[in-house]
Enzyme design. Sequence first.
Site, PDB file in Angstrom:
ATOM      1  NE  ARG A 189      -4.205  -1.534   0.348  1.00 52.26           N
ATOM      2  CZ  ARG A 189      -4.385  -2.997  -0.047  1.00 52.26           C
ATOM      3  NH1 ARG A 189      -2.959  -4.083  -0.694  1.00 52.26           N
ATOM      4  NH2 ARG A 189      -4.808  -3.852   0.156  1.00 52.26           N
ATOM      5  CB  SER A 263      -7.986  -1.500   4.513  1.00 52.20           C
ATOM      6  OG  SER A 263      -9.006  -2.403   3.654  1.00 52.20           O
ATOM      7  CD  GLU A 359      -5.109   0.874   2.921  1.00 52.79           C
ATOM      8  OE1 GLU A 359      -5.568   1.135   1.570  1.00 52.79           O
ATOM      9  OE2 GLU A 359      -5.170  -0.147   2.756  1.00 52.79           O
TER      10      GLU A 359
END
Length: 363
Positions: A189, A263, A359
């Site tokens: 990510r 997420s 995130e």
Amino acid sequence: MRIDPPPRISPPAAPAGAAGAAGPALEVEGRASLRTFNTFGLPAFAQTLVHVRNVADVRRVVDHPSYGRSAKFILGGGSNVVLTRDVNAVVLKIEIMGRRVVEERPDAWVVEAGAGENWHDFVAWTLDQGCPGLENLALIPGTVGAAPVQNIGAYGVELKDRFESLDAVDLVTGRVVTLDAAACRFGYRDSLFKRHLAGKSVITQVRLRLPRPWVPVLGYLELERKRAETGMTHPDARTIFDWVCSIRRAKLPDPAAIGNAGSFFKNPVVSAEQCRDIIGRDPEIVHYPLPDGTVKLAAGWLIDACGWKGKTVGRAGVYEKQALVLVNRGGAHGSEVVTLARAIQESVYGRFGIRLEPEPVIV
Ligand code: EPU
């Protein structure tokens, strides 16, 4: 597999988005609401919002007497951002469209899309063109241009596994550069665009390499389950696409109905020793050993174990079916999402000694 009729090229003609310097002036809005431009549905205004439709528009921003020197905030589909305040930087809303099959090589199909294309629509389009390989990444919210920024991933495939190159425009010099995977420094990510190049470079085109022959990626537990349930031992790419869509729809909220950014935390990676220690206390912990000897822990499990699933704080909450997803219960302010996120971080740290890292980008 053949591509017949020839690949459709949506306007503008190839290369997508590469319009000349001549053309209409920049489309700029003052005090523009960003509420509908972020998937959390958080209220915030941009002092200046520029609609960027091609490379020439980016150059016009670079050459502009006032925007040229201002800080920039690059907005794609708004699916990875938490807006806690109005944005003073010049917001560049990336709307560069166009998609095409660039090349059909013996070892791969190379497909390209403008950064403003919707990611999921692009995935579906590649399948329609007879180019499989992105099916595991179906239904991920956001745009094509945002996909490399956070190296999106799901069900055993990451963007970097299918990446060929991208074009980006430097916001200081106006120069177009083409970067390969190594230059993008992809991580979990993560990429250069979340670090050194954040706000400094605009991704305009992304090219993906879809290996031939196509090999399905079915190792993920939930896909294996679908295979067992349906008895389809050799599903095609379209079937896997449908399975991924149904798995995601069953446990992730649709941002069109419930504001969210997917997420909210990354899955933390710990040392083998730290993991053994945690297993000693919590034998049930969901964990995945990585090739380098470290261990990835399921953040959703950690949050769930702390009792957060379904909880609400202010107008922000933890999704009932997946504790890793924070949601806007209706009318939430960005600060409420951040308050909830901090409370979760503190309780996970208190119980497991692990710091969860968000995130999305918090503005
Ligand atoms: N779990 C719980 N309780 C929960 C949530 C999860 O116990 O409330 C457990 C699950 O039972 C499972 C494990 O945690 O054993 C992992 O959960 P899941 O399979 O749903 O995947 P994840 O680790 O939560 C990651 C990605 C998702 C991606 C899925 C599928 C991250 C941060 N998230 O989620 O990506 O779709 O795997 O590959 O890596 C996103 O980035 O926005 C995203 C949705």
